[in-house]
Scaffold this motif. Structure first.
Motif, mmCIF file in Angstrom:
data_model
loop_
_atom_site.group_PDB
_atom_site.id
_atom_site.type_symbol
_atom_site.label_atom_id
_atom_site.label_comp_id
_atom_site.label_asym_id
_atom_site.label_seq_id
_atom_site.Cartn_x
_atom_site.Cartn_y
_atom_site.Cartn_z
ATOM 1 N N LYS A 1 37.837 3.097 -17.110
ATOM 2 C CA LYS A 1 36.918 2.177 -17.785
ATOM 3 C C LYS A 1 37.154 2.143 -19.289
ATOM 4 O O LYS A 1 36.841 1.159 -19.952
ATOM 5 C CB LYS A 1 35.466 2.576 -17.491
ATOM 6 C CG LYS A 1 35.040 2.251 -16.066
ATOM 7 C CD LYS A 1 33.762 2.949 -15.670
ATOM 8 C CE LYS A 1 32.568 2.490 -16.428
ATOM 9 N NZ LYS A 1 31.323 3.127 -15.940
ATOM 10 N N SER A 2 37.739 3.195 -19.817
ATOM 11 C CA SER A 2 37.939 3.292 -21.263
ATOM 12 C C SER A 2 38.951 2.280 -21.793
ATOM 13 O O SER A 2 38.820 1.782 -22.908
ATOM 14 C CB SER A 2 38.394 4.697 -21.641
ATOM 15 O OG SER A 2 39.601 5.030 -20.957
ATOM 16 N N ASN A 3 39.960 1.936 -20.968
ATOM 17 C CA ASN A 3 40.987 0.998 -21.450
ATOM 18 C C ASN A 3 41.540 0.083 -20.358
ATOM 19 O O ASN A 3 42.490 -0.665 -20.588
ATOM 20 C CB ASN A 3 42.134 1.763 -22.103
ATOM 21 C CG ASN A 3 42.787 2.773 -21.162
ATOM 22 O OD1 ASN A 3 42.551 2.759 -19.951
ATOM 23 N ND2 ASN A 3 43.604 3.659 -21.728
ATOM 24 N N PRO B 1 30.506 -10.636 -26.354
ATOM 25 C CA PRO B 1 31.951 -10.853 -26.417
ATOM 26 C C PRO B 1 32.682 -10.066 -25.337
ATOM 27 O O PRO B 1 32.105 -9.207 -24.684
ATOM 28 C CB PRO B 1 32.299 -10.318 -27.804
ATOM 29 C CG PRO B 1 31.324 -9.191 -28.003
ATOM 30 C CD PRO B 1 30.033 -9.682 -27.369
ATOM 31 N N THR B 2 33.975 -10.396 -25.161
ATOM 32 C CA THR B 2 34.812 -9.597 -24.280
ATOM 33 C C THR B 2 35.076 -8.258 -24.951
ATOM 34 O O THR B 2 35.605 -8.203 -26.060
ATOM 35 C CB THR B 2 36.142 -10.323 -23.988
ATOM 36 O OG1 THR B 2 35.853 -11.515 -23.256
ATOM 37 C CG2 THR B 2 37.077 -9.444 -23.177
ATOM 38 N N ILE B 3 34.689 -7.182 -24.286
ATOM 39 C CA ILE B 3 34.877 -5.845 -24.838
ATOM 40 C C ILE B 3 36.287 -5.340 -24.552
ATOM 41 O O ILE B 3 36.970 -4.807 -25.430
ATOM 42 C CB ILE B 3 33.842 -4.861 -24.247
ATOM 43 C CG1 ILE B 3 32.410 -5.427 -24.366
ATOM 44 C CG2 ILE B 3 33.946 -3.499 -24.901
ATOM 45 C CD1 ILE B 3 31.954 -5.658 -25.787
ATOM 46 N N LEU B 4 36.714 -5.501 -23.316
ATOM 47 C CA LEU B 4 38.059 -5.108 -22.894
ATOM 48 C C LEU B 4 38.580 -6.139 -21.905
ATOM 49 O O LEU B 4 37.805 -6.766 -21.184
ATOM 50 C CB LEU B 4 38.040 -3.736 -22.207
ATOM 51 C CG LEU B 4 37.736 -2.496 -23.049
ATOM 52 C CD1 LEU B 4 37.484 -1.303 -22.127
ATOM 53 C CD2 LEU B 4 38.882 -2.191 -24.001
ATOM 54 N N GLU B 5 39.888 -6.300 -21.863
ATOM 55 C CA GLU B 5 40.485 -7.193 -20.867
ATOM 56 C C GLU B 5 41.886 -6.713 -20.518
ATOM 57 O O GLU B 5 42.638 -6.284 -21.393
ATOM 58 C CB GLU B 5 40.536 -8.634 -21.369
ATOM 59 C CG GLU B 5 41.073 -9.598 -20.319
ATOM 60 C CD GLU B 5 40.904 -11.055 -20.706
ATOM 61 O OE1 GLU B 5 41.909 -11.785 -20.679
ATOM 62 O OE2 GLU B 5 39.768 -11.454 -21.040
#
Length: 278
Positions: free
Chosen positions: A126-128, A76-80
């Motif tokens: 990278k965290s958000n 799945p998309t983890i972050l976008e």
């Protein structure tokens, strides 16, 4: 200058050129075994870049960043971040993210301006996927890609067309400009054309291009010791526009290359994986 010294000079020059172009590249060939992954949601953004940090796969569009699981489903998309270029930078003319690179904490994205004005690099957490800092303006007109040599703390980029040299930046100092470095070993008098992506693995820089104007092929491997092209390949992306490239270490100490491409003006984007043969 004596005849002996003249002959010796020519011999040393010949030896240097021979050594420069006889280095072993990390790939002797690329496998024909590929799988392609379609991924959607980039309509209007057009997939541009790809980078693997050992855990997640990061994808970039013209104004988008996405982190996904690095498997065949790309989900799945983890972050976008669907608005990766904030409004204040859009007002300044920044409008196009290229092929990205990753560090331990950041995604580094080259962001171009309209009308060939000098671009910059943006660092996203990278965290958000939020912006942490923007680099000083670069001396480039285009910035289609960025790649980072983590061992030496140097980032590299180039123009899009007529690439006869690379730009180097201090990756430890907000990507401040260092110097231009002449590229060796291309056959076109005007340099490499349509350079879209780049990634560093060990002592080598991998470049992806989207042009039939490069007689050697569309993938180039450059030695970071001599900055000579030491290997070339021609990859068939079935009519797609080749964009960014990433290098992935396999469990058996081999490497694979991942390419992102667009078809139908960005409506369908794909990731192609090709195994490097030693």
């Amino acid at each position: 200058m004596s005849v002996f010294k003249l002959i010796l000079s020519f011999f040393l020059l010949f030896l240097l050129v021979s050594l420069t172009f006889s280095q072993e590249a990390p790939c002797s060939s690329l496998s024909n075994e590929t799988f392609t992954d379609k991924f959607f949601g980039f309509f209007g953004f057009s997939a541009q870049g790809i980078s693997f940090d050992g855990k997640l796969l990061y994808l970039s569009g013209k104004n988008m960043l996405r982190a996904v699981r690095a498997d065949k489903k790309l989900s799945p998309t983890i972050l976008e971040n669907s608005f990766a270029i904030p409004s204040n930078l859009l007002q300044e003319g920044f409008d196009h993210i290229g092929d990205i690179a990753t560090t331990e904490d950041y995604i580094i994205a080259p962001v171009e301006k309209r009308n060939y004005e000098p671009p910059s690099f943006l660092a996203y957490r990278k965290s958000n996927l939020s912006i942490d800092f923007i680099s000083p303006i670069t001396p480039q007109k285009h910035a289609p890609w960025v790649a980072i040599d983590m061992n030496n703390g140097i980032a590299y980029s180039s123009e899009f067309d007529n690439v006869t040299y690379l730009y180097s930046y201090n990756a430890s100092s907000h990507f401040s400009f260092m110097e231009r470095i002449a590229l060796q070993g291309y056959s076109n008098a005007g340099g490499l054309m349509n350079v879209q992506g780049g990634d560093v693995h060990g002592k080598y820089l991998f470049l992806s291009t989207n042009s039939g104007q490069n007689p050697e092929g569309n993938v180039f491997i450059v030695s970071l010791e001599t900055f000579a092209i030491v290997a070339t390949f021609n990859i068939d992306l079935f009519g797609g526009e080749m964009e960014g490239v990433t290098v992935i270490e396999d469990s058996d100490s081999g490497i694979s290359l991942g390419f992102v491409s667009n078809t139908a003006v960005g409506v369908v984007s794909r990731v192609y994986w090709l195994r490097c043969k030693p």
